[in-house]
Design an enzyme around this catalytic site. Structure first.
Site, PDB file in Angstrom:
ATOM      1  N   ASP A   1     -15.794  -4.733  63.915  1.00 55.09           N
ATOM      2  CA  ASP A   1     -17.127  -4.709  63.323  1.00 55.09           C
ATOM      3  C   ASP A   1     -18.003  -3.688  64.059  1.00 55.09           C
ATOM      4  O   ASP A   1     -18.060  -3.691  65.291  1.00 55.09           O
ATOM      5  CB  ASP A   1     -17.725  -6.123  63.450  1.00 55.09           C
ATOM      6  CG  ASP A   1     -18.971  -6.306  62.608  1.00 55.09           C
ATOM      7  OD1 ASP A   1     -19.142  -5.560  61.621  1.00 55.09           O
ATOM      8  OD2 ASP A   1     -19.783  -7.201  62.932  1.00 55.09           O
ATOM      9  N   HIS A   2     -18.682  -2.838  63.315  1.00 51.56           N
ATOM     10  CA  HIS A   2     -19.628  -1.870  63.884  1.00 51.56           C
ATOM     11  C   HIS A   2     -19.081  -1.036  65.034  1.00 51.56           C
ATOM     12  O   HIS A   2     -19.726  -0.906  66.082  1.00 51.56           O
ATOM     13  CB  HIS A   2     -20.915  -2.575  64.352  1.00 51.56           C
ATOM     14  CG  HIS A   2     -21.749  -3.065  63.214  1.00 51.56           C
ATOM     15  ND1 HIS A   2     -22.462  -2.224  62.389  1.00 51.56           N
ATOM     16  CD2 HIS A   2     -21.970  -4.316  62.767  1.00 51.56           C
ATOM     17  CE1 HIS A   2     -23.090  -2.953  61.474  1.00 51.56           C
ATOM     18  NE2 HIS A   2     -22.803  -4.221  61.671  1.00 51.56           N
TER      19      HIS A   2
ATOM     20  N   GLY B   1     -29.260 -10.677  62.117  1.00 47.11           N
ATOM     21  CA  GLY B   1     -30.081 -11.662  62.841  1.00 47.11           C
ATOM     22  C   GLY B   1     -30.663 -12.679  61.883  1.00 47.11           C
ATOM     23  O   GLY B   1     -30.299 -12.720  60.699  1.00 47.11           O
TER      24      GLY B   1
HETATM   25 ZN   LIG Z   1     -23.373  -5.732  60.544  1.00 47.17          ZN
END
Ligand SMILES: [Zn+2]
Length: 302
Positions: free
Chosen positions: A79-80, A176
């Site tokens: 991820d990322h 978030g």
């Molecule tokens: Zn993300």
């Protein structure tokens, strides 16, 4: 069963649902994610950030071992990843997918770096997720975030130029936890799906609202990333169960329970529950008793 993310997302795209992609950090939450998927008979993606372990390669091979035993299809995605070395380490670590996130760069640089890593990843059968537009943080001003929504024409060009397998799109979600429920731009999602015709990814699934997620997954989102909401659910469950005044060894089982409870609900909402398509007759992780399960004295070797 370990599979590529491309195989998972193509099935989801064809059958109009989304695969849940929980962020996992350690053995415990990776097992919890797979066990939730087995219980719901759902495919699942272990979404692993490059900085969750000082040894990405060792960690990757460990997750592969879990995925290979699973009775449902499991992909392992970085991820990322934001750097060339992140992607190469993930490939060496046996991940079946990498996210090459260069959405913080101008279009040309984003496209060039994704294209380079697509060539490398595809040579060894690894799927590539990219991002265009910028999903951003829930702490950012919603009006400011609208300026970075994905543009359909630009996205079409990007997918053609880079050859990426799936695309994370900015349509109103953010990373978030939000204050309130975000507004998602479903008209934009419709336009993007019609223009791109590839699996689309929704980042910032946490707190996006069940109705929003359900609708997005029926309109072309095929992967939903979730992290904060699962961690928050663990916290709520621990507070409710008052584990401090009970058996402290209940801490780990309660952590897993908090994680799986919400993930299983999301598997229903995303439409992935019951969509497992593996034909292999594997017994899976769920039947294995470990110190995290209820029968502590049962053997936990494989
Ligand atoms: Zn993300």
């Amino acid at each position: 069963m370990l599979v590529t993310m491309k195989a998972l997302l193509e099935h989801a795209d064809k059958n109009n649902y989304a695969v849940m992609a929980p962020n996992v950090y350690y053995e415990m939450d990776a097992r919890a994610a797979i066990m939730a998927a087995e219980e719901m008979k759902a495919p699942v993606i272990l979404d692993v950030c490059f900085d969750t372990s000082p040894d990405v390669i060792e960690q990757g091979w460990y997750f592969r071992r879990l995925a290979e035993q699973a009775s449902v299809p499991v992909a392992i995605n970085q991820d990322h990843g934001t750097d060339f070395t992140h992607a190469i380490a993930a490939i060496r670590g046996g991940y079946t997918s990498i996210m090459v996130d260069r959405s913080f760069l101008p279009y040309e640089e984003n496209a060039a770096q994704v294209k380079e890593l697509v060539k490398i990843a595809h040579a060894v059968g690894v799927t590539v997720e990219a991002e265009l537009g910028h999903v951003g943080s829930a702490k950012d001003d919603p009006d400011e975030r609208k300026k970075t929504f994905t543009k359909p024409e630009e996205a079409k060009r990007f997918v053609e130029e880079t050859g990426c397998d799936c695309l994370a799109v900015a349509i109103g979600t953010a990373h978030g936890l939000y204050k309130g429920t975000p507004d998602l731009d479903f008209d934009l999602l419709k336009e993007l799906k019609e223009a791109l015709k590839i699996p689309l990814v929704l980042h910032g699934g946490s707190g996006s609202g069940d109705d929003n997620i359900r609708k997005a997954c029926r309109m072309g989102i095929n992967k939903v990333n979730v992290c904060s909401e699962l961690l928050q659910n663990i916290q709520l469950l621990l507070e409710e169960t008052d584990w401090r005044n009970e058996d402290i060894e209940q801490l780990w089982p309660n952590i897993m329970k908090g994680f799986t409870m919400r993930l299983k609900e999301l598997m229903v909402i995303s439409g992935s529950a019951g969509k497992s398509w593996t034909e292999e007759n594997k017994t899976g992780l769920s039947h294995k008793k470990t110190v995290f399960g209820e029968e502590k004295d049962a053997p936990h070797f494989i």
